[in-house]
Design a protein around this motif. Structure first.
Motif, short mmCIF file in Angstrom:
data_model
loop_
_atom_site.label_atom_id
_atom_site.label_comp_id
_atom_site.label_asym_id
_atom_site.label_seq_id
_atom_site.Cartn_x
_atom_site.Cartn_y
_atom_site.Cartn_z
N SER A 1 -13.09 37.38 4.10
CA SER A 1 -14.12 38.13 4.82
C SER A 1 -14.40 39.47 4.11
O SER A 1 -15.56 39.84 3.89
CB SER A 1 -13.64 38.38 6.26
N SER B 1 -6.36 35.20 10.74
CA SER B 1 -5.28 35.07 9.75
C SER B 1 -5.59 35.88 8.49
O SER B 1 -6.74 36.21 8.21
CB SER B 1 -5.07 33.60 9.39
N LYS B 2 -4.54 36.17 7.74
CA LYS B 2 -4.70 37.02 6.56
C LYS B 2 -5.63 36.38 5.52
O LYS B 2 -6.47 37.06 4.93
CB LYS B 2 -3.31 37.27 5.93
N ALA B 3 -5.45 35.08 5.32
CA ALA B 3 -6.28 34.39 4.32
C ALA B 3 -7.77 34.52 4.67
O ALA B 3 -8.60 34.83 3.81
CB ALA B 3 -5.88 32.92 4.26
N GLN B 4 -8.09 34.32 5.94
CA GLN B 4 -9.50 34.40 6.37
C GLN B 4 -10.01 35.84 6.28
O GLN B 4 -11.15 36.07 5.88
CB GLN B 4 -9.63 33.89 7.82
N GLN B 5 -9.17 36.79 6.63
CA GLN B 5 -9.59 38.20 6.58
C GLN B 5 -9.81 38.66 5.14
O GLN B 5 -10.72 39.45 4.86
CB GLN B 5 -8.55 39.09 7.27
N LEU C 1 -8.55 28.53 17.20
CA LEU C 1 -9.51 28.90 16.15
C LEU C 1 -9.59 30.43 16.01
O LEU C 1 -9.66 30.95 14.90
CB LEU C 1 -10.88 28.31 16.48
N ASP C 2 -9.55 31.14 17.15
CA ASP C 2 -9.56 32.61 17.10
C ASP C 2 -8.37 33.13 16.28
O ASP C 2 -8.51 34.06 15.50
CB ASP C 2 -9.52 33.19 18.52
N GLU D 1 -10.33 26.60 21.03
CA GLU D 1 -11.05 27.83 20.67
C GLU D 1 -10.07 28.98 20.47
O GLU D 1 -10.26 29.80 19.56
CB GLU D 1 -12.10 28.17 21.74
N LEU E 1 -6.78 31.50 13.96
CA LEU E 1 -7.00 31.15 12.55
C LEU E 1 -7.97 32.12 11.88
O LEU E 1 -7.79 32.51 10.73
CB LEU E 1 -7.55 29.72 12.44
N LEU E 2 -9.02 32.49 12.62
CA LEU E 2 -10.01 33.43 12.06
C LEU E 2 -9.40 34.80 11.79
O LEU E 2 -9.85 35.54 10.92
CB LEU E 2 -11.20 33.58 13.02
#
Lengths: 203, 153
Positions: free
Chosen positions: B36, B29-33, B23-24, B20, B26-27
């Motif tokens: 978003s 990370s720049k790509a995910q942001q 995963l936090d 977890e 990863l969430l």
């Protein structure tokens, strides 16, 4: 009063509004509709795609809320409760309509999840403005994922709900909310990457 | 990212605290942001006045339905109370214990009257000097003449 944001300052105002609604104060309920109608519609619209159907489901959400507000105990916030009703209606509708979401294998994710960047005029991260074409790609990408990924993405990234609230709405563990959020964003990344690769090959 | 973690996420499986935490990260990370921000930037569609008018009409119907239901409950509650009270009264009345007059079937007054009539009838037949009451268990009187009796003659 901005109840839709769910800040702690608004909690007492929210409880007062709920109390008035419980006492069958129609004016108070109209206020509740004013606050939440566009946010709920935005969520439902992306869950069911069809605008007319989204309008009907949003209406049904408020009617259900009106019928059952006397039984609402106020333990969760008003917005969590309303989004839960809306989400359940969307899922009921999705069960009736057979839809096959685009499945991505997420194959590339194990090698490199980094290195995603859109550095051109169509996307300004400072202002958050997308050009029409890119916006359509994003909307289509959101629409092509499964309901369970989409609902988490919309509730977190568009509605700014906390993991706990989303877990409460969807009745799933917080860890699952995070997993689905990651997968939903990864799905959208792949859609955008495909589009940008195609654009690059055309140019 | 580890394949094992990805597979767990795809199966909605429960993650360990370490996974977890991974995963936090990863969430965040720049790509995910970036994704978003892009998904949040699509403009909000708004509902029109026709939609609101329709909703108000439906809510008014619901309100009327609720009022009618409340009125019905107002009349129903006393009626149900009255019916229950009547039923209770009936049960109490029906199950009330009867008073037994004793070993005789007839009421006491009738027995007294019958005894009086019998005594009167005996008196008429035998004369006033004869005792109307005949007790069969009393000792029998001797019927032979004694010397005292003869002397009295």
């Amino acid at each position: 009063m901005d109840l839709g944001q769910g800040s702690s300052d608004d909690r007492s105002l929210e409880l007062a509004l709920i109390e008035r609604c419980r006492k069958q104060d129609d004016e108070a309920f109209a206020r509740l509709v004013d606050v939440f109608q566009n946010r709920l519609f935005g969520f439902v619209r992306r869950m069911v795609q069809d605008r007319d159907e989204a309008m009907d489901i949003t209406q049904e959400t408020f009617i259900r809320a009106y019928q059952s507000i006397a039984r609402f105990d106020g333990r969760s916030s008003l917005r969590t409760w309303l989004f839960r009703i809306a989400h359940n209606l969307c899922i009921d509708r999705a069960r009736k309509v057979e839809r096959r979401p685009t499945e991505y294998t997420f194959e590339g994710m194990t090698e490199s999840e980094e290195g995603f960047d859109i550095a051109d005029h169509r996307w300004n991260p400072e202002t958050g403005i997308l050009d029409d074409e890119l916006r359509k790609v994003v909307e289509d990408g959101i629409g092509s994922m499964s309901e369970k990924l989409r609902s988490v993405l919309l509730l977190h990234d568009r509605e700014n709900l906390q993991y706990e609230e989303i877990a409460d709405i969807l009745k799933i563990p917080i860890g699952t909310v995070k997993s689905r959020l990651f997968l939903a964003r990864a799905h959208l990344q792949q859609v955008l990457r495909s589009y940008l690769n195609y654009e690059g090959s055309v140019q | 990212m580890e394949r094992e973690l990805l597979e767990k996420m795809l199966k909605d499986a429960q993650l360990s605290p370490e996974e977890e935490a991974q995963l936090d990260a990863l969430l965040a990370s720049k790509a995910q942001q970036t994704v978003s921000l892009m998904s949040a930037s699509a403009p909000q569609e708004e509902l029109d006045l026709d939609w609101r008018r329709d909703l108000n009409l439906q809510l008014a119907k619901e309100s009327e339905k609720r009022r009618r239901r409340n009125r019905f409950m107002w009349t129903l509650r006393p009626a149900v109370g009255l019916a229950l009270a009547s039923a209770m009264a009936m049960v109490i009345w029906v199950r009330q214990p009867t008073v037994e007059a004793g070993p005789y079937k007839a009421p006491l007054e009738q027995k007294v009257i019958a005894a009086h009539e019998e005594a009167t009838a005996l008196s008429d037949l035998q004369g006033a000097t004869v005792a109307s009451y005949h007790n069969p268990s009393a000792p029998k009187q001797r019927e032979e003449w004694t010397e005292v009796d003869l002397g009295a003659l």
